[in-house]
Motif scaffolding. Structure first.
Motif, PDB file in Angstrom:
ATOM      1  N   PHE A   1    -111.990  18.178  -4.788  1.00  0.00           N
ATOM      2  CA  PHE A   1    -112.424  16.952  -5.455  1.00  0.00           C
ATOM      3  C   PHE A   1    -113.379  17.227  -6.614  1.00  0.00           C
ATOM      4  N   VAL A   2    -114.266  18.202  -6.435  1.00  0.00           N
ATOM      5  CA  VAL A   2    -115.250  18.492  -7.475  1.00  0.00           C
ATOM      6  C   VAL A   2    -114.565  18.994  -8.738  1.00  0.00           C
ATOM      7  N   GLU A   3    -113.629  19.918  -8.572  1.00  0.00           N
ATOM      8  CA  GLU A   3    -112.920  20.483  -9.715  1.00  0.00           C
ATOM      9  C   GLU A   3    -112.062  19.427 -10.411  1.00  0.00           C
ATOM     10  N   ILE A   4    -111.377  18.622  -9.617  1.00  0.00           N
ATOM     11  CA  ILE A   4    -110.547  17.555 -10.194  1.00  0.00           C
ATOM     12  C   ILE A   4    -111.412  16.566 -10.974  1.00  0.00           C
ATOM     13  N   SER A   5    -112.555  16.199 -10.410  1.00  0.00           N
ATOM     14  CA  SER A   5    -113.471  15.275 -11.085  1.00  0.00           C
ATOM     15  C   SER A   5    -114.003  15.870 -12.386  1.00  0.00           C
ATOM     16  N   SER A   6    -114.282  17.160 -12.369  1.00  0.00           N
ATOM     17  CA  SER A   6    -114.796  17.823 -13.576  1.00  0.00           C
ATOM     18  C   SER A   6    -113.754  17.794 -14.690  1.00  0.00           C
ATOM     19  N   ARG A   7    -112.506  18.069 -14.340  1.00  0.00           N
ATOM     20  CA  ARG A   7    -111.445  18.038 -15.356  1.00  0.00           C
ATOM     21  C   ARG A   7    -111.204  16.622 -15.852  1.00  0.00           C
ATOM     22  N   LEU A   8    -111.312  15.653 -14.941  1.00  0.00           N
ATOM     23  CA  LEU A   8    -111.146  14.263 -15.365  1.00  0.00           C
ATOM     24  C   LEU A   8    -112.240  13.840 -16.332  1.00  0.00           C
ATOM     25  N   ALA A   9    -113.450  14.309 -16.088  1.00  0.00           N
ATOM     26  CA  ALA A   9    -114.564  13.976 -16.977  1.00  0.00           C
ATOM     27  C   ALA A   9    -114.307  14.451 -18.400  1.00  0.00           C
ATOM     28  N   LEU A  10    -113.537  15.522 -18.544  1.00  0.00           N
ATOM     29  CA  LEU A  10    -113.221  16.056 -19.866  1.00  0.00           C
ATOM     30  C   LEU A  10    -111.971  15.413 -20.470  1.00  0.00           C
ATOM     31  N   ARG A  11    -110.999  15.100 -19.633  1.00  0.00           N
ATOM     32  CA  ARG A  11    -109.696  14.653 -20.126  1.00  0.00           C
ATOM     33  C   ARG A  11    -109.527  13.132 -20.126  1.00  0.00           C
TER      34      ARG A  11
ATOM     35  N   ILE B   1    -103.264   3.273   0.158  1.00  0.00           N
ATOM     36  CA  ILE B   1    -102.973   3.039  -1.260  1.00  0.00           C
ATOM     37  C   ILE B   1    -103.917   3.852  -2.146  1.00  0.00           C
ATOM     38  N   LEU B   2    -105.168   3.970  -1.735  1.00  0.00           N
ATOM     39  CA  LEU B   2    -106.117   4.774  -2.513  1.00  0.00           C
ATOM     40  C   LEU B   2    -105.680   6.246  -2.552  1.00  0.00           C
ATOM     41  N   VAL B   3    -105.221   6.752  -1.417  1.00  0.00           N
ATOM     42  CA  VAL B   3    -104.788   8.151  -1.359  1.00  0.00           C
ATOM     43  C   VAL B   3    -103.590   8.386  -2.280  1.00  0.00           C
ATOM     44  N   THR B   4    -102.581   7.521  -2.209  1.00  0.00           N
ATOM     45  CA  THR B   4    -101.418   7.713  -3.080  1.00  0.00           C
ATOM     46  C   THR B   4    -101.810   7.533  -4.541  1.00  0.00           C
ATOM     47  N   GLY B   5    -102.654   6.560  -4.823  1.00  0.00           N
ATOM     48  CA  GLY B   5    -103.088   6.345  -6.199  1.00  0.00           C
ATOM     49  C   GLY B   5    -103.885   7.499  -6.754  1.00  0.00           C
ATOM     50  N   PHE B   6    -104.558   8.248  -5.879  1.00  0.00           N
ATOM     51  CA  PHE B   6    -105.369   9.383  -6.328  1.00  0.00           C
ATOM     52  C   PHE B   6    -104.505  10.456  -6.977  1.00  0.00           C
ATOM     53  N   PHE B   7    -103.231  10.497  -6.623  1.00  0.00           N
ATOM     54  CA  PHE B   7    -102.334  11.439  -7.288  1.00  0.00           C
ATOM     55  C   PHE B   7    -102.246  11.147  -8.785  1.00  0.00           C
ATOM     56  N   GLY B   8    -102.473   9.898  -9.166  1.00  0.00           N
ATOM     57  CA  GLY B   8    -102.531   9.578 -10.591  1.00  0.00           C
ATOM     58  C   GLY B   8    -103.696  10.266 -11.272  1.00  0.00           C
TER      59      GLY B   8
ATOM     60  N   ALA C   1     -94.941   6.674 -13.710  1.00  0.00           N
ATOM     61  CA  ALA C   1     -94.398   6.224 -12.427  1.00  0.00           C
ATOM     62  C   ALA C   1     -93.975   7.375 -11.523  1.00  0.00           C
ATOM     63  N   ILE C   2     -93.623   8.525 -12.112  1.00  0.00           N
ATOM     64  CA  ILE C   2     -93.173   9.651 -11.287  1.00  0.00           C
ATOM     65  C   ILE C   2     -94.181  10.799 -11.307  1.00  0.00           C
ATOM     66  N   ALA C   3     -95.424  10.481 -11.600  1.00  0.00           N
ATOM     67  CA  ALA C   3     -96.458  11.514 -11.713  1.00  0.00           C
ATOM     68  C   ALA C   3     -96.661  12.273 -10.408  1.00  0.00           C
ATOM     69  N   LEU C   4     -96.472  11.605  -9.265  1.00  0.00           N
ATOM     70  CA  LEU C   4     -96.616  12.288  -7.983  1.00  0.00           C
ATOM     71  C   LEU C   4     -95.686  13.491  -7.904  1.00  0.00           C
TER      72      LEU C   4
ATOM     73  N   THR D   1    -100.302   2.670 -11.841  1.00  0.00           N
ATOM     74  CA  THR D   1    -101.434   1.786 -12.122  1.00  0.00           C
ATOM     75  C   THR D   1    -102.691   2.594 -12.435  1.00  0.00           C
ATOM     76  N   THR D   2    -102.942   3.640 -11.660  1.00  0.00           N
ATOM     77  CA  THR D   2    -104.129   4.471 -11.864  1.00  0.00           C
ATOM     78  C   THR D   2    -104.089   5.158 -13.223  1.00  0.00           C
ATOM     79  N   ILE D   3    -102.932   5.703 -13.584  1.00  0.00           N
ATOM     80  CA  ILE D   3    -102.805   6.412 -14.853  1.00  0.00           C
ATOM     81  C   ILE D   3    -102.977   5.464 -16.035  1.00  0.00           C
ATOM     82  N   ASN D   4    -102.428   4.287 -15.929  1.00  0.00           N
ATOM     83  CA  ASN D   4    -102.472   3.347 -17.050  1.00  0.00           C
ATOM     84  C   ASN D   4    -103.787   2.585 -17.156  1.00  0.00           C
ATOM     85  N   PHE D   5    -104.392   2.244 -16.001  1.00  0.00           N
ATOM     86  CA  PHE D   5    -105.543   1.336 -16.032  1.00  0.00           C
ATOM     87  C   PHE D   5    -106.781   1.868 -15.315  1.00  0.00           C
ATOM     88  N   GLY D   6    -106.675   3.011 -14.665  1.00  0.00           N
ATOM     89  CA  GLY D   6    -107.852   3.643 -14.112  1.00  0.00           C
ATOM     90  C   GLY D   6    -108.142   3.321 -12.659  1.00  0.00           C
TER      91      GLY D   6
END
Length: 326
Positions: free
Chosen positions: A204-214, A275-282, A300-303, A64-69
């Motif tokens: 978290f900071v590094e992951i957020s930075s990469r997400l901002a670009l990707r 659920i938020l923690v598991t979804g964060f793997f997306g 679906a298997i991104a984890l 869900t996170t990967i597809n819809f944010g």
């Protein structure tokens, strides 16, 4: 073969725990089905969480996170807690109306008659069949993604047999007690896996930075499709779980209404971050994906793709333990 023995060992341990705990404690059919008015606050809280949180949380929130944010994930988390919030009102009312009740179907029969009763029974049986199938499929798929040499039907059969064996003997009491053990296992294991993964990918900071670009759009809390998906998930999860017989049994097993309400309130609070923690793997998967579109190959298997990206081998074993506990 080592993984298979590991799975059999865990399932055998849960089976033995359920069997020995319930010896001499089941007195009659009612005790077997609902263990009426006998379960304390801590065990009631644990069993509500274990009942609602299945192996599906290793797949669905991440996809869900990967597809819809992120906003859709928040909706999913609220949806996961929504049945417990609903039962805070409905469960206490049902205990008042049917103090010797066992299930929703009994209330429907008294209130609306025979035809409605049959319809509700059919819906509940169909839903529980889908729920059980999804759980066994999810656990089988989890272990196969870690060790593909073991047939999924064999894994599902081992877990299904062990669970059926001790619950057939000990009834709901055995199920609730093993839920308590599973809850004690799943929370720290989930925290360990999450903490190691976040640390491995830079925090978290590094992951957020990469997400901002990707994948900046996945962090947008005003994204219309994400909001719509989140709302749809809240409605779907709430509506489906109102027919979950496992929840209704536990409503009548709780020591009293005050304990029921307190347990449901605490359970709903704990489920949201799970659920938020598991979804964060997306989000982690999106931040490290190297596909041309910027998405993991199979959401679906991104984890498991995240775990395979340089995390220690023992994380795979922890995932198996987590999946079986869930």
């Amino acid at each position: 073969m080592g993984i298979l023995i590991f799975v059999i060992g865990i399932c055998s341990a849960f089976g033995a725990i359920g069997y020995f705990y319930s010896r001499g404690k089941v007195h009659g059919l009612q005790d077997y089905i609902v263990a009426r008015n006998s379960v304390n606050f801590s065990l009631t809280t644990a069993t509500f969480i274990a009942t609602g949180m299945g192996a599906w949380i290793l797949f669905a929130p991440i996809e869900t996170t990967i597809n819809f944010g992120l906003v859709a994930l928040i909706g999913y988390a609220i949806g996961g807690a929504s049945p417990l919030i609903a039962f805070w009102f409905l469960g206490s009312k049902m205990r008042q109306v049917l103090p010797q009740g066992n299930t929703l179907a009994e209330f429907i029969q008294r209130r609306f008659g025979g035809i409605s009763h049959v319809v509700i029974l059919v819906v509940m049986v169909f839903y529980m069949f889908v729920f059980l199938t999804a759980e066994l499929t999810a656990i089988g798929q989890t272990i196969r993604l870690i060790t593909p040499d073991i047939p999924m039907w064999l894994l599902a059969s081992i877990i299904g047999f062990a669970t059926t064996a001790y619950t057939s003997y000990g009834g709901l009491r055995a199920s609730i007690f093993t839920d308590g053990i599973q809850f004690i296992i799943m929370i720290p294991v989930l925290i360990i896996i999450f903490g190691i993964a976040v640390s491995h990918f830079g925090g978290f900071v590094e992951i957020s930075s990469r997400l901002a670009l990707r994948a900046q759009d996945k962090l947008d809390l005003t994204d219309q499709p994400g909001i719509e998906t989140g709302i749809a998930l809240i409605i779907a999860v709430l509506a489906a779980n109102l027919f979950h017989q496992g929840y209704w049994q536990r409503i009548f097993s709780t020591r009293n209404t005050a304990v029921l309400k307190k347990s449901l309130a605490v359970s709903s609070i704990i489920i949201v971050p799970m659920i938020l923690v598991t979804g964060f793997f997306g989000l982690i998967a999106l931040s490290v994906s190297h596909t041309p579109a910027g998405y993991p190959d199979i959401p679906a298997i991104a984890l498991f793709q995240v775990v395979a990206t340089g995390l220690p081998d023992y994380i795979g074993f922890l995932l198996i333990v987590l999946a079986i506990a869930l």
